[in-house]
Design a protein around this motif. Structure first.
Motif, short mmCIF file in Angstrom:
data_model
loop_
_atom_site.label_atom_id
_atom_site.label_comp_id
_atom_site.label_asym_id
_atom_site.label_seq_id
_atom_site.Cartn_x
_atom_site.Cartn_y
_atom_site.Cartn_z
N GLN A 187 30.94 19.81 14.73
CA GLN A 187 31.33 18.69 15.59
C GLN A 187 32.72 18.91 16.18
O GLN A 187 32.97 18.61 17.36
N ASP A 188 33.63 19.44 15.37
CA ASP A 188 34.99 19.71 15.86
C ASP A 188 34.99 20.85 16.87
O ASP A 188 35.70 20.78 17.90
N ARG A 189 34.23 21.91 16.60
CA ARG A 189 34.24 23.06 17.48
C ARG A 189 33.54 22.77 18.82
O ARG A 189 33.99 23.25 19.86
N THR A 190 32.47 22.04 18.80
CA THR A 190 31.70 21.77 20.02
C THR A 190 32.12 20.48 20.72
O THR A 190 31.62 20.19 21.80
N ARG A 191 33.01 19.71 20.07
CA ARG A 191 33.43 18.41 20.60
C ARG A 191 32.21 17.49 20.83
O ARG A 191 32.15 16.74 21.80
N LEU A 192 31.27 17.61 19.95
CA LEU A 192 30.07 16.77 20.02
C LEU A 192 30.46 15.33 19.73
O LEU A 192 31.13 15.05 18.72
N PRO A 193 30.09 14.38 20.59
CA PRO A 193 30.39 12.96 20.29
C PRO A 193 29.79 12.55 18.96
O PRO A 193 28.66 12.94 18.63
N ARG A 194 30.53 11.77 18.21
CA ARG A 194 30.08 11.46 16.85
C ARG A 194 28.80 10.64 16.84
O ARG A 194 28.04 10.71 15.88
N TRP A 195 28.52 9.92 17.92
CA TRP A 195 27.28 9.14 17.95
C TRP A 195 26.05 10.01 18.19
O TRP A 195 24.91 9.58 17.98
N MET A 196 26.27 11.28 18.61
CA MET A 196 25.14 12.19 18.83
C MET A 196 24.76 12.98 17.59
O MET A 196 23.69 13.56 17.52
#
Length: 562
Positions: free
Chosen positions: A287-296
């Protein structure tokens, strides 16, 4: 009616109303007396029982609506006949809904569960987060209703904690009363979830309160029985699982096999717990590396579950159908092994993806499958001195669950009450004792306590380790108005030397500083974000910190032995 009669009745009504008002005022000011407390425990037990019932019914309704099945107890059999895209779409959309709920209503997009209830009992006077707790219950309901591979006991326990917190705040209860009310709510929720009143009461004492104080036993039992009554009104007195026959144990000769089963289950329990923690860390890293939104994040986890369910629908939902098949010996060896591995993978994805839910029901399923596989091998090698494979599945179910929960007593009783088989206690106890002994050496006593330890809260080590974290430096410090306040000049000298502590820091951070510096007091300051100098608030004396710590230890010991 004559005028004197009216006047008399009016006076009586007025006095009764005044008495109620005065009683309420005393209740809010001083807390409840024993009889009043038992009545409140009963009310909380009923409320928590209904909460558990509605949560379970809500999951069933959502599953029946989305998957179109009439009997959710046989969900995975029905899913096999669905179109492939529905099997993927439903948990994916469920993960999306879960992520949006947690993103909107919690600070960290994380569903609350049993670990947060334990923290609330130990550090927050029996209170838990209300807003985040309600959001977590809703998110977990969606998770389990759409196919998430976790259990319902975690969110139900926290939801019960929300109810007790509301009551605790209304009556202005102290820490002991708040913890006892929390224990009542948890006991009722567990009892109503599993139709297990004895285990529900012991679970609250063993896992949440983490002591067996006599003063808490009676109200917790009252609440637990109330929760069970709610369950039995709806479902009757039936057990959760049905065994074909009572297991026959070849005493003494077969006991070494159950010791080996306990060892195996302890290893499996550790693998299950470590896998979940590894998945949590991996998810955070990705999540940190891809900057994936936490809701996804839950949506991605839901999609992964859907893909696995295309070939193995057994992983969908709580998994009681597969657990029942294992307990009745209706699975062959390779099915038991494959289903156990896949269930661990599915639980890891669900919880690592922050979809919500608990670990108790999955650990029951994994344990039953491991026990069945072990039993099939053992009875195949030694058919003349072996009991039924169902007995091994039953013992394995208890052994894995006990090791994961860190609750050998209540888990053993839950297994008995879930199955109604009280004749195989020796086998279950032997397996449970071995598994918990193995697992507790590898993790911090249980899955929940390890979760808490990973957050930097040291509950597993006991009160002597976590009580220091309950006091901030600002709470214990002496201000300038204190008759024996610290010398301001000496405080600024220490600040210049870098020997000071932030007012928001706890005594857990202060005590090592006292040992390293050797000073009798530490200046307490307010740190600012910019380059401005710190503001002196007062001084934290070593003797005051020790005094606060000793009082907290004495209060804890008094509560646990009362």
């Amino acid at each position: 009616m004559s005028e004197p009669s009216r006047s008399f009745l009016s006076q009586q009504a007025t006095q009764a109303w005044q008495g109620c008002c005065e009683g309420w005022a005393v209740l809010r000011r001083k807390g409840p007396g024993k009889i009043t407390f038992w009545f409140i425990a009963l009310v909380i037990g009923i409320a928590a029982g209904f909460a558990a019932l509605f949560f379970r019914k809500g999951i069933n309704l959502l599953q029946a609506t989305l998957y179109g099945t009439e009997d959710v107890q046989f969900l995975h059999s029905f899913i096999s006949g669905l179109e492939w895209y529905w099997i993927i779409v439903i948990p994916t959309l469920g993960g999306l809904a879960t992520g949006l709920i947690l993103h909107r209503f919690t600070s960290d997009a994380r569903a609350r569960s049993v670990a947060d209830v334990i923290v609330g009992s130990a550090l927050k006077d029996g209170r838990v987060e209300t807003r985040a707790g309600l959001a977590s219950a809703a998110a977990s309901l969606v998770t389990l209703g759409t196919g998430g591979s976790s259990g319902r006991e975690g969110p139900v326990v926290h939801l019960a904690g929300v109810l007790s917190t509301w009551v605790t705040n209304r009556i202005n209860a102290d820490g002991i009363t708040g913890r006892d009310l929390l224990g009542c709510a948890v006991a009722a929720a567990v009892s109503a979830s599993f139709n297990a009143p004895i285990a529900g009461a012991l679970f609250a004492l063993e896992v949440v309160l983490r002591h067996f104080a006599i003063h808490a036993f009676a109200p917790i039992v009252i609440a637990s029985v109330a929760g069970t009554v709610i369950n039995r009104i709806e479902f009757g007195g039936v057990t959760e699982f049905k065994l074909p026959t009572t297991g026959e144990l070849q005493f003494y000769i077969e006991l070494p096999a159950f010791l080996m089963l306990g060892l195996t289950c302890g290893i499996v329990a550790v693998a299950l717990m470590k896998s979940i923690f590894w998945a949590e860390d991996l998810g955070n890293h990705i999540q940190d590396r891809t900057r994936l939104p936490r809701w996804m994040r839950p949506m991605v986890a839901g999609a992964m579950l859907g893909v696995i369910a295309l070939w193995f629908p057994h992983i969908i939902g709580v998994g009681y159908e597969t657990t029942s098949l294992a307990l009745t010996g209706e699975l062959v060896l390779h099915e038991a092994i494959v289903f156990a591995v896949l269930k661990v993978l599915a639980v890891t994805i669900t919880l690592g993806g922050r979809m919500g839910g608990g670990v108790f029901s999955p650990s029951l399923m994994v344990g039953a499958l491991v026990g069945l596989a072990f039993g099939l091998i053992a009875t195949g090698i030694f058919p003349d001195v072996s009991g039924s494979v169902s007995l091994y599945a039953l013992a394995g179910m208890g052994a894995v669950a006990a090791a994961v929960l860190g609750a050998p007593i209540s888990t053993t009783l839950i297994v008995f009450e879930l199955t109604g088989d009280w004749q195989t206690g020796l086998a279950v106890m032997v397996a449970v004792s071995m598994s918990t002994a193995i697992a507790s050496r590898v993790v911090d006593h249980s899955f929940f306590l390890t979760q808490i330890e990973r957050r930097g809260i040291h509950l597993a080590a006991g009160p002597q380790a976590y009580l220091l974290a309950m006091f901030t430096a600002a709470k214990v410090m002496r201000t300038d108005a204190h008759p024996r306040a610290a010398d301001p000049e000496r405080c600024w000298e220490l600040i210049g030397e870098g020997t000071y502590i932030d007012g928001a820091a706890t005594l857990e951070a202060a005590m090592p500083m006292f040992e390293q510096s050797g000073v009798p007091f530490l200046p307490v300051v307010t740190l600012t974000a910019d380059a401005a100098p710190p503001e002196l608030l007062g001084a934290l004396f070593h003797v005051d910190a020790l005094r606060a710590y000793n009082r907290a230890l004495a209060a804890t010991a008094a509560e646990e032995h009362s």
